[in-house]
Scaffold this motif. Structure first.
Motif, PDB file in Angstrom:
ATOM      1  N   HIS A  20      12.092  -2.470 -14.045  1.00 10.16           N
ATOM      2  CA  HIS A  20      11.022  -1.587 -13.578  1.00 10.16           C
ATOM      3  C   HIS A  20      10.859  -0.385 -14.512  1.00 10.16           C
ATOM      4  O   HIS A  20       9.751   0.116 -14.703  1.00 10.16           O
ATOM      5  N   LEU A  21      11.945   0.096 -15.096  1.00 14.50           N
ATOM      6  CA  LEU A  21      11.876   1.295 -15.942  1.00 14.50           C
ATOM      7  C   LEU A  21      10.968   1.046 -17.141  1.00 14.50           C
ATOM      8  O   LEU A  21      10.107   1.865 -17.465  1.00 14.50           O
ATOM      9  N   ARG A  22      11.158  -0.093 -17.805  1.00 14.11           N
ATOM     10  CA  ARG A  22      10.364  -0.364 -19.006  1.00 14.11           C
ATOM     11  C   ARG A  22       8.881  -0.494 -18.667  1.00 14.11           C
ATOM     12  O   ARG A  22       8.022   0.053 -19.354  1.00 14.11           O
ATOM     13  N   ARG A  23       8.570  -1.205 -17.584  1.00 12.01           N
ATOM     14  CA  ARG A  23       7.181  -1.407 -17.229  1.00 12.01           C
ATOM     15  C   ARG A  23       6.522  -0.094 -16.805  1.00 12.01           C
ATOM     16  O   ARG A  23       5.362   0.165 -17.117  1.00 12.01           O
ATOM     17  N   THR A  24       7.267   0.748 -16.085  1.00 15.06           N
ATOM     18  CA  THR A  24       6.724   2.035 -15.664  1.00 15.06           C
ATOM     19  C   THR A  24       6.468   2.933 -16.868  1.00 15.06           C
ATOM     20  O   THR A  24       5.437   3.610 -16.949  1.00 15.06           O
ATOM     21  N   ALA A  25       7.405   2.962 -17.822  1.00 16.54           N
ATOM     22  CA  ALA A  25       7.236   3.791 -19.016  1.00 16.54           C
ATOM     23  C   ALA A  25       6.044   3.327 -19.844  1.00 16.54           C
ATOM     24  O   ALA A  25       5.250   4.145 -20.324  1.00 16.54           O
ATOM     25  N   THR A  26       5.901   2.017 -20.004  1.00 16.41           N
ATOM     26  CA  THR A  26       4.778   1.494 -20.771  1.00 16.41           C
ATOM     27  C   THR A  26       3.448   1.850 -20.115  1.00 16.41           C
ATOM     28  O   THR A  26       2.487   2.258 -20.780  1.00 16.41           O
ATOM     29  N   VAL A  52      -2.651   2.877 -10.703  1.00 18.81           N
ATOM     30  CA  VAL A  52      -2.761   1.990  -9.543  1.00 18.81           C
ATOM     31  C   VAL A  52      -3.540   0.725  -9.891  1.00 18.81           C
ATOM     32  O   VAL A  52      -3.129  -0.390  -9.538  1.00 18.81           O
ATOM     33  N   LEU A  53      -4.668   0.864 -10.595  1.00 14.88           N
ATOM     34  CA  LEU A  53      -5.457  -0.320 -10.950  1.00 14.88           C
ATOM     35  C   LEU A  53      -4.664  -1.273 -11.845  1.00 14.88           C
ATOM     36  O   LEU A  53      -4.691  -2.490 -11.641  1.00 14.88           O
ATOM     37  N   ALA A  54      -3.954  -0.719 -12.813  1.00 11.47           N
ATOM     38  CA  ALA A  54      -3.150  -1.567 -13.702  1.00 11.47           C
ATOM     39  C   ALA A  54      -2.043  -2.271 -12.921  1.00 11.47           C
ATOM     40  O   ALA A  54      -1.773  -3.461 -13.131  1.00 11.47           O
ATOM     41  N   ASN A  55      -1.406  -1.545 -12.011  1.00  9.92           N
ATOM     42  CA  ASN A  55      -0.330  -2.148 -11.210  1.00  9.92           C
ATOM     43  C   ASN A  55      -0.867  -3.210 -10.262  1.00  9.92           C
ATOM     44  O   ASN A  55      -0.193  -4.219 -10.007  1.00  9.92           O
ATOM     45  N   VAL A  56      -2.040  -2.996  -9.722  1.00  6.95           N
ATOM     46  CA  VAL A  56      -2.631  -4.002  -8.838  1.00  6.95           C
ATOM     47  C   VAL A  56      -2.962  -5.271  -9.626  1.00  6.95           C
ATOM     48  O   VAL A  56      -2.709  -6.393  -9.170  1.00  6.95           O
ATOM     49  N   MET A  57      -3.517  -5.112 -10.828  1.00  5.96           N
ATOM     50  CA  MET A  57      -3.894  -6.266 -11.641  1.00  5.96           C
ATOM     51  C   MET A  57      -2.684  -7.090 -12.051  1.00  5.96           C
ATOM     52  O   MET A  57      -2.765  -8.312 -12.148  1.00  5.96           O
ATOM     53  N   ARG A  58      -1.548  -6.453 -12.300  1.00  4.66           N
ATOM     54  CA  ARG A  58      -0.359  -7.203 -12.695  1.00  4.66           C
ATOM     55  C   ARG A  58       0.605  -7.421 -11.525  1.00  4.66           C
ATOM     56  O   ARG A  58       1.769  -7.741 -11.734  1.00  4.66           O
ATOM     57  N   GLU A  59       0.112  -7.211 -10.288  1.00  5.56           N
ATOM     58  CA  GLU A  59       0.867  -7.482  -9.065  1.00  5.56           C
ATOM     59  C   GLU A  59       2.193  -6.714  -9.021  1.00  5.56           C
ATOM     60  O   GLU A  59       3.208  -7.212  -8.555  1.00  5.56           O
ATOM     61  N   GLU A  60       2.157  -5.501  -9.519  1.00  5.30           N
ATOM     62  CA  GLU A  60       3.352  -4.663  -9.535  1.00  5.30           C
ATOM     63  C   GLU A  60       3.789  -4.268  -8.130  1.00  5.30           C
ATOM     64  O   GLU A  60       4.978  -4.050  -7.880  1.00  5.30           O
ATOM     65  N   TYR A  61       2.852  -4.188  -7.220  1.00  7.64           N
ATOM     66  CA  TYR A  61       3.167  -3.734  -5.866  1.00  7.64           C
ATOM     67  C   TYR A  61       3.537  -4.875  -4.927  1.00  7.64           C
ATOM     68  O   TYR A  61       3.731  -4.642  -3.733  1.00  7.64           O
ATOM     69  N   SER A  62       3.614  -6.091  -5.429  1.00  4.86           N
ATOM     70  CA  SER A  62       3.989  -7.212  -4.566  1.00  4.86           C
ATOM     71  C   SER A  62       5.450  -7.094  -4.162  1.00  4.86           C
ATOM     72  O   SER A  62       6.284  -6.559  -4.894  1.00  4.86           O
ATOM     73  N   ILE A  63       5.743  -7.604  -2.978  1.00  7.53           N
ATOM     74  CA  ILE A  63       7.119  -7.559  -2.483  1.00  7.53           C
ATOM     75  C   ILE A  63       8.036  -8.385  -3.384  1.00  7.53           C
ATOM     76  O   ILE A  63       9.176  -8.004  -3.658  1.00  7.53           O
ATOM     77  N   GLU A  64       7.543  -9.519  -3.851  1.00 10.09           N
ATOM     78  CA  GLU A  64       8.364 -10.363  -4.724  1.00 10.09           C
ATOM     79  C   GLU A  64       8.745  -9.628  -5.994  1.00 10.09           C
ATOM     80  O   GLU A  64       9.862  -9.802  -6.512  1.00 10.09           O
ATOM     81  N   ASN A  65       7.859  -8.799  -6.517  1.00  8.34           N
ATOM     82  CA  ASN A  65       8.170  -8.038  -7.717  1.00  8.34           C
ATOM     83  C   ASN A  65       9.261  -7.013  -7.449  1.00  8.34           C
ATOM     84  O   ASN A  65      10.152  -6.787  -8.266  1.00  8.34           O
ATOM     85  N   ALA A  66       9.212  -6.377  -6.282  1.00 10.03           N
ATOM     86  CA  ALA A  66      10.251  -5.400  -5.933  1.00 10.03           C
ATOM     87  C   ALA A  66      11.597  -6.076  -5.752  1.00 10.03           C
ATOM     88  O   ALA A  66      12.648  -5.512  -6.093  1.00 10.03           O
ATOM     89  N   LEU A  67      11.598  -7.299  -5.211  1.00 13.67           N
ATOM     90  CA  LEU A  67      12.855  -7.996  -4.981  1.00 13.67           C
ATOM     91  C   LEU A  67      13.432  -8.594  -6.253  1.00 13.67           C
ATOM     92  O   LEU A  67      14.624  -8.887  -6.316  1.00 13.67           O
ATOM     93  N   SER A  68      12.606  -8.792  -7.272  1.00 11.87           N
ATOM     94  CA  SER A  68      13.106  -9.332  -8.530  1.00 11.87           C
ATOM     95  C   SER A  68      13.909  -8.275  -9.250  1.00 11.87           C
ATOM     96  O   SER A  68      13.827  -7.089  -8.974  1.00 11.87           O
ATOM     97  N   ARG A  69      14.722  -8.711 -10.184  1.00 14.91           N
ATOM     98  CA  ARG A  69      15.565  -7.790 -10.949  1.00 14.91           C
ATOM     99  C   ARG A  69      14.962  -7.473 -12.307  1.00 14.91           C
ATOM    100  O   ARG A  69      15.653  -7.139 -13.258  1.00 14.91           O
ATOM    101  N   ARG A  70      13.653  -7.551 -12.405  1.00 12.96           N
ATOM    102  CA  ARG A  70      12.983  -7.246 -13.663  1.00 12.96           C
ATOM    103  C   ARG A  70      13.087  -5.759 -13.970  1.00 12.96           C
ATOM    104  O   ARG A  70      13.254  -4.933 -13.070  1.00 12.96           O
ATOM    105  N   ALA A  90       0.827  -1.207   0.000  1.00 18.04           N
ATOM    106  CA  ALA A  90       0.000   0.000   0.000  1.00 18.04           C
ATOM    107  C   ALA A  90       0.862   1.258   0.000  1.00 18.04           C
ATOM    108  O   ALA A  90       0.513   2.261  -0.642  1.00 18.04           O
ATOM    109  N   THR A  91       2.002   1.216   0.673  1.00 15.88           N
ATOM    110  CA  THR A  91       2.902   2.375   0.696  1.00 15.88           C
ATOM    111  C   THR A  91       3.473   2.649  -0.687  1.00 15.88           C
ATOM    112  O   THR A  91       3.565   3.810  -1.123  1.00 15.88           O
ATOM    113  N   VAL A  92       3.859   1.592  -1.396  1.00 16.99           N
ATOM    114  CA  VAL A  92       4.396   1.772  -2.756  1.00 16.99           C
ATOM    115  C   VAL A  92       3.308   2.328  -3.675  1.00 16.99           C
ATOM    116  O   VAL A  92       3.567   3.229  -4.490  1.00 16.99           O
TER     117      VAL A  92
END
Length: 501
Positions: free
Chosen positions: A111-117, A91-109, A42-44
């Motif tokens: 983030h710049l490309r997904r945020t820009a898109t 926010v809705l798009a990020n929630v649907m694709r689990e962008e705010y999950s802790i596992e997503n933050a810890l992964s090395r995927r 929720a903070t992210v």
């Protein structure tokens, strides 16, 4: 057999905890864990919302202060509505694709490309909503354009900061980390411990269940009975410890054992993961995919999907066509200089391998003396074959400009792995791993390796390995923004001209 205490590199229980009750308390799940994870997510999400709202309202206040010399009346402010719609979509798009999950933050995927898109998608939705409701004239165009331009770097900066904070705070002692249980043979679990670090993975190993190797001389019934005994004990331990995830480390070759493990742990309220050997580490984007009705483990998608291919091709064709028109006077001057400097043709074509290793002729301004050579020889420093005009053309990269014709013809792209001579391709493909993957996309006039100074003569295999590593990074991380960045660096960065000769 249950391994009651994880190895030392995973054991993070403080030395002051000496009582057995405290040890089990540290291993068992905490009631506050779910609340911690929700609070972090929720903070992210709130950081994204505040970034858009604060930036939009700040730009609107600054614009009206500059044009009218005062503050905008609250009833006339439109930035709140504009930013609210953008924030809602993000926010809705990020929630649907689990962008705010802790596992997503810890992964090395990336983030710049997904945020820009997502930022582009949010603005597309905003335009559609404005067109459908006929309210586009209600918003200041200056504020909207400024928000569009400044919003992306602001979102990326805030996201990078939040991801860094999450990664820094997610140690194996954190209340919100994932709690896992390992199951497998002793050597496979030992290999897992040797090659992984709990803090880096953002998890806590709360238990380990070893499977005993069965005597080869034992019959099928004895083998099944021993495995069943080990799994019954492991399932009981998992039920007691209540981990979030169970990782089965049994090798793929032991298919019967894997089936038995899966059947056993499906009875527990934990997520089940197969992690046999180190193949998963080679392909971090591996996922189960279906082609028609056939399911399989996808270890890598096509380098570019159909939409990305079309986008890149349109981008290349438009810029290459405009470039040929704009550079026509320069081409005429260079052609005249080449003819006056030495006899021979202005342009020459040399065979190269392109997409899918299909040969094509690459255009270049002639920078060497016109000679008939049956054996390819790479240009070297102070090469006597290079003409005076040719030396300037090579240092300035002007000799590569006729490849705009190859781009228009579809043989090349503006950006991609540089095509090498056929002799180089055949030689290095045998000696350097994954070298042939360079041909999975169209070759480029410039590329990620070139703007990082990796061009010119390759004296050793290590030189070529560095170049190939950069080329594969480009293929695996392509975006239209990366192409634009590389083109910009090609024009202004000194590193793009390093080793040019």
């Amino acid at each position: 057999m249950f391994h009651a205490r994880p190895p030392q590199n995973f054991q993070k229980i403080a030395p002051v905890i000496g009582r057995r009750r405290d040890v089990w308390s540290a291993l068992l799940p905490r009631r506050s864990r779910a609340a911690f994870r929700v609070a972090i997510s929720a903070t992210v999400a709130m950081a994204d919302v505040l970034t858009i709202l604060v930036l939009g309202m700040g730009l609107e206040i600054a614009y009206y202060a500059w044009t009218d010399g005062g503050l905008i009346p609250a009833q006339e402010s439109r930035s709140l509505l504009l930013c609210g719609i953008l924030a809602l979509v993000v926010v809705l798009a990020n929630v649907m694709r689990e962008e705010y999950s802790i596992e997503n933050a810890l992964s090395r995927r990336p983030h710049l490309r997904r945020t820009a898109t997502l930022w582009l998608m949010a603005w597309a939705v905003m335009l559609v909503v404005g067109f459908a409701t006929k309210t586009t004239n209600d918003f200041s165009r200056v504020v909207a354009v400024a928000l569009f331009v400044a919003g992306l770097p602001a979102m990326i900066g805030v996201r990078a900061g939040m991801v860094a904070l999450v990664r820094r705070g997610m140690t194996s002692e954190s209340a919100s980390v994932s709690r896992i249980h390992l199951v497998g043979y002793e050597e496979d679990i030992a290999r897992f411990y040797a090659s992984n670090d709990a803090d880096a993975l953002g998890l806590r190993v709360v238990g380990t269940s070893y499977l005993r190797r069965v005597d080869p001389a034992a019959g099928p019934a004895a083998r099944k009975a021993q495995l069943s005994e080990d799994l019954d004990l492991a399932v009981s331990v998992v039920r007691f410890l209540r981990p979030d995830d169970v990782f089965i480390l049994v090798p793929w070759s032991d298919a019967a054992e894997i089936d038995a493990c899966v059947d056993g742990f499906l009875r527990t309220p934990a997520a089940i993961h197969l992690r046999p050997g180190g193949v998963l580490d080679r392909f971090p984007d591996m996922q189960v995919a279906r082609v028609g009705r056939l399911a399989g483990i996808n270890i890598g998608r096509r380098p570019l999907n159909l939409g990305e291919v079309l986008l890149k091709r349109v981008f290349d064709t438009i810029l290459a066509g405009l470039g040929l028109i704009a550079l026509a006077p320069l081409f005429a001057v260079v052609a005249l200089a080449i003819k006056l400097d030495s006899p021979g043709p202005v342009l020459f074509r040399q065979k190269r391998y392109g997409f899918n290793q299909q040969p094509f002729g690459v255009f270049k301004f002639r920078s060497m003396k016109a000679e008939k050579e049956t054996v390819f020889k790479q240009a070297t420093k102070n090469d006597s074959r290079i003409t005076k005009v040719g030396a300037f053309l090579r240092r300035s990269n002007i000799d590569e400009l006729p490849q705009l014709l190859n781009v228009v013809l579809g043989d090349m792209s503006l950006v991609g792995p540089r095509p090498h001579a056929l002799a180089h391709d055949r030689s290095f493909e045998r000696r350097i791993a994954h070298y042939a993957r360079r041909h999975n996309v169209r070759p480029g006039i410039t590329g990620w390796a070139q703007v990082n100074g990796l061009r010119g003569e390759t004296l050793t295999d290590l030189d070529m390995e560095r170049r190939v590593t950069h080329d594969l990074h480009y293929i695996d991380n392509w975006s239209i923004w990366l192409d634009i960045q590389i083109l910009f660096q090609t024009m202004v960065s000194p590193r793009a001209y390093k080793n040019a000769r």
